[in-house]
Motif scaffolding. Structure first.
Motif, mmCIF file in Angstrom:
data_model
loop_
_atom_site.group_PDB
_atom_site.id
_atom_site.type_symbol
_atom_site.label_atom_id
_atom_site.label_comp_id
_atom_site.label_asym_id
_atom_site.label_seq_id
_atom_site.Cartn_x
_atom_site.Cartn_y
_atom_site.Cartn_z
ATOM 1 N N GLN A 142 34.025 45.095 33.418
ATOM 2 C CA GLN A 142 34.234 43.665 33.639
ATOM 3 C C GLN A 142 35.441 43.191 33.742
ATOM 4 O O GLN A 142 35.892 42.400 34.768
ATOM 5 C CB GLN A 142 33.164 42.849 32.829
ATOM 6 C CG GLN A 142 31.684 43.138 32.910
ATOM 7 C CD GLN A 142 30.969 42.337 31.695
ATOM 8 O OE1 GLN A 142 31.700 42.038 30.899
ATOM 9 N NE2 GLN A 142 29.546 42.115 31.932
ATOM 10 N N GLU B 160 40.575 42.795 39.384
ATOM 11 C CA GLU B 160 40.583 43.107 40.755
ATOM 12 C C GLU B 160 40.317 41.872 41.586
ATOM 13 O O GLU B 160 41.045 41.592 42.594
ATOM 14 C CB GLU B 160 39.720 44.299 40.947
ATOM 15 C CG GLU B 160 40.060 44.860 42.346
ATOM 16 C CD GLU B 160 41.283 45.540 42.699
ATOM 17 O OE1 GLU B 160 41.595 45.577 43.723
ATOM 18 O OE2 GLU B 160 41.770 46.057 41.796
ATOM 19 N N SER B 161 39.356 41.274 41.322
ATOM 20 C CA SER B 161 38.744 39.960 42.014
ATOM 21 C C SER B 161 40.025 38.966 41.955
ATOM 22 O O SER B 161 40.311 38.098 42.895
ATOM 23 C CB SER B 161 37.773 39.324 41.406
ATOM 24 O OG SER B 161 37.288 38.245 41.854
ATOM 25 N N GLU B 162 40.640 38.712 40.881
ATOM 26 C CA GLU B 162 41.949 37.591 40.687
ATOM 27 C C GLU B 162 42.997 38.198 41.640
ATOM 28 O O GLU B 162 43.599 37.451 42.105
ATOM 29 C CB GLU B 162 42.294 37.446 39.230
ATOM 30 C CG GLU B 162 41.330 37.027 38.372
ATOM 31 C CD GLU B 162 41.214 35.479 38.734
ATOM 32 O OE1 GLU B 162 42.037 34.670 39.256
ATOM 33 O OE2 GLU B 162 39.900 34.806 38.817
ATOM 34 N N LYS C 80 42.591 40.092 44.377
ATOM 35 C CA LYS C 80 42.347 40.111 45.673
ATOM 36 C C LYS C 80 42.676 38.529 46.076
ATOM 37 O O LYS C 80 43.044 38.220 46.839
ATOM 38 C CB LYS C 80 40.880 40.221 45.973
ATOM 39 C CG LYS C 80 41.025 42.030 46.151
ATOM 40 C CD LYS C 80 39.609 42.362 46.437
ATOM 41 C CE LYS C 80 39.279 43.896 46.332
ATOM 42 N NZ LYS C 80 37.959 44.375 46.582
ATOM 43 N N ALA C 81 42.137 37.603 45.141
ATOM 44 C CA ALA C 81 42.138 36.037 45.466
ATOM 45 C C ALA C 81 43.798 35.623 45.406
ATOM 46 O O ALA C 81 44.057 34.999 46.276
ATOM 47 C CB ALA C 81 41.503 35.445 44.387
ATOM 48 N N ALA D 53 37.252 44.573 36.863
ATOM 49 C CA ALA D 53 36.568 43.803 38.049
ATOM 50 C C ALA D 53 37.365 42.268 38.137
ATOM 51 O O ALA D 53 37.404 41.739 39.189
ATOM 52 C CB ALA D 53 35.049 43.773 37.923
ATOM 53 N N ALA D 54 37.091 41.695 37.240
ATOM 54 C CA ALA D 54 37.875 40.324 37.175
ATOM 55 C C ALA D 54 39.244 40.283 37.403
ATOM 56 O O ALA D 54 39.745 39.599 38.489
ATOM 57 C CB ALA D 54 37.699 39.694 35.810
#
Length: 166
Positions: free
Chosen positions: A110, A116-118, A120-121, A113-114
């Motif tokens: 998790q 990676e998401s951050e 990408k953002a 993933a967080a």
């Protein structure tokens, strides 16, 4: 001894003998049987008491053997329960470790993933900002380049010369 023989009276001897025999007869008739009965009863009582004591001794030995057996069984049961408790404890520890590891892996995934998401953002935000800055810079450069008629004509000529007709 001679004095005794001189004092001897045959009548007295017979009376004493008869009295002795009568006394023996009365003793046999009235006292001998009760005395023998009481002796026999006492002997029987003693025999029964000895038999009861032997039986009690055997019962005590049986009880002691039963107590020893029950003690051994209790010890074996205690050991079995302790062994089972140790196995349960070890299983619980292993299960807890496994669960903690699974939970840790889940949290790590998790977190990744967080991240990676951050990431990408953040990259998208940076691209957006770079694009806005690039447009603003290009706008300023173009305004500077096209601010006068001369510069505009020169730009058109340069572009036309770059284009070659086939």
């Amino acid at each position: 001894m001679e004095v005794l023989l001189n004092d001897f009276s045959p009548g007295l001897f017979i009376v004493q003998t008869i009295l002795l025999l009568g006394l023996i007869f009365l003793m046999v008739k009235f006292a001998w049987k009760p005395i023998l009965n009481s002796l026999n009863e006492r002997e029987t009582g003693i025999q029964e008491a000895l038999a009861a004591a032997e039986k009690a001794k055997a019962d005590m030995q049986n009880l002691q053997a039963d107590n020893d057996r029950m003690l051994q069984e209790a010890r074996a049961e205690r050991e079995s329960m302790l062994k089972e408790a140790r196995e349960i404890k070890e299983k619980m520890i292993a299960d807890s470790k496994e669960q903690a590891k699974a939970e840790g892996d889940k949290m790590l995934k998790q977190a990744q993933a967080a991240i990676e998401s951050e990431k990408k953002a953040a990259v998208a935000d940076i691209k957006s900002q770079v694009a806005e800055l690039s447009v603003a810079i290009a706008e300023k450069v173009i305004k500077e380049e096209l601010s006068s008629n001369e510069k505009q004509l020169k730009l058109v000529d340069t572009m036309l010369s770059d284009i070659k007709l086939n």
